[in-house]
Design a protein around this motif. Structure first.
Motif, PDB file in Angstrom:
ATOM      1  N   CYS A  21       0.793  -1.246   0.000  1.00  0.00           N
ATOM      2  CA  CYS A  21       0.000   0.000   0.000  1.00  0.00           C
ATOM      3  C   CYS A  21       0.824   1.295   0.000  1.00  0.00           C
ATOM      4  N   SER A  22       2.142   1.227  -0.081  1.00  0.00           N
ATOM      5  CA  SER A  22       3.001   2.420  -0.189  1.00  0.00           C
ATOM      6  C   SER A  22       2.652   3.533   0.797  1.00  0.00           C
ATOM      7  N   PRO A  23       2.697   3.259   2.082  1.00  0.00           N
ATOM      8  CA  PRO A  23       2.356   4.325   3.024  1.00  0.00           C
ATOM      9  C   PRO A  23       3.365   5.478   2.998  1.00  0.00           C
ATOM     10  N   ASP A  24       2.878   6.693   3.255  1.00  0.00           N
ATOM     11  CA  ASP A  24       3.800   7.828   3.398  1.00  0.00           C
ATOM     12  C   ASP A  24       4.495   7.760   4.748  1.00  0.00           C
ATOM     13  N   LEU A  25       3.817   7.145   5.701  1.00  0.00           N
ATOM     14  CA  LEU A  25       4.356   7.093   7.058  1.00  0.00           C
ATOM     15  C   LEU A  25       3.792   5.879   7.780  1.00  0.00           C
TER      16      LEU A  25
END
Ligand code: BGC
Length: 246
Positions: free
Chosen positions: A196-200
């Motif tokens: 899900c490519s989280p930003d953080l």
């Protein structure tokens, strides 16, 4: 503005009144053991014991360690099979008398972190992780909760949920060195990045206690922050969930 939050976990049930303006507990939290077996009746009685301790008769927010949809339990997770399909809010009301709002425990902890902790003001995709008996996850997009993401149930080898590989309880049970646990956490965080490519990612629960030692051992490329509300996040977020009663 004072509300009441209860954090139900695999080993303990903790609760306290919470001031929603400051995000702080207004009295020392009280803990009762999670009954074993953790059947609906036994747990409802434990919740009553906790509320009786505070003589709390107002509405209550609960963070519950299973999938929870509209107050209904949708998985047994680390509790008991009898929970599946139980309307948790209605059961607790029938035993305790109070009105209840029930959400997933990790979603509750995430709500607290996003409002009062490391997630404050963070936009984009933020994943909050709670490392405890299992692995809980909260997913937020531009600050808004998308409920019931069960990232601890992503599979690793032989179809086991990844929480059976990297949770804090596994670290304790297998007596893992911090370097070994860090390797497992890297695996999990890289997995999250892939799906899900989280930003953080905000890391709470067991890892937050030893973050200074642990952080340098982690090599994932995802931006990581340690949770700031620590032990109390589940209680604070649960109380936040009940604010519609105000
Ligand atoms: C459950 C989740 C829960 C997490 C932390 C997992 O086993 O499936 O719903 O949030 O444990 O308690």
């Amino acid at each position: 503005m004072q509300l009441f939050g209860i954090d139900i976990g695999g080993s303990g049930i903790k609760g306290a009144p919470v001031d929603l303006e400051t995000g702080e507990l207004t009295a020392e939290r009280f803990r009762v053991e999670t009954p074993r077996p953790a059947t609906p009746d036994a747990m409802a009685k434990a919740v009553k014991q906790l509320l009786d301790h505070f003589k709390w008769s107002g509405p209550v927010g609960v963070g519950f360690p299973t999938i929870v949809s509209k107050g209904q339990c949708k998985s047994m997770s680390n509790l008991h099979k009898d929970w599946v399909n139980v309307h948790i809010d209605k059961l607790f009301k029938s035993v305790c008398g109070n009105d209840f709002v029930v959400i997933n425990d990790a979603d509750a902890a995430g709500l607290a972190e996003m409002s009062y902790g490391a997630g404050k003001g963070e936009d984009g995709l933020v994943v909050t992780i709670t490392l405890g008996t299992g692995i809980g996850s909260g997913v937020f997009h531009d600050g808004k909760l998308i409920p019931n993401f069960e990232f601890g149930h992503l599979r690793y080898k032989k179809f086991k949920p990844v929480e059976k590989y990297a949770a804090d309880s596994i670290r304790k049970h297998k007596k893992l060195k911090l370097t070994e646990w860090a390797e497992r956490l890297d695996y999990f965080f890289n997995y999250l990045n892939r799906v899900c490519s989280p930003d953080l990612i905000i890391v709470g629960g067991g890892a937050s206690k030893r973050w200074e030692e642990l952080e340098p051992l982690l090599s994932t490329n995802v931006r990581l922050e340690v949770a700031r509300t620590k032990n109390e996040a589940g209680i604070i977020g649960a109380a936040m969930a009940s604010k519609d009663f105000l």
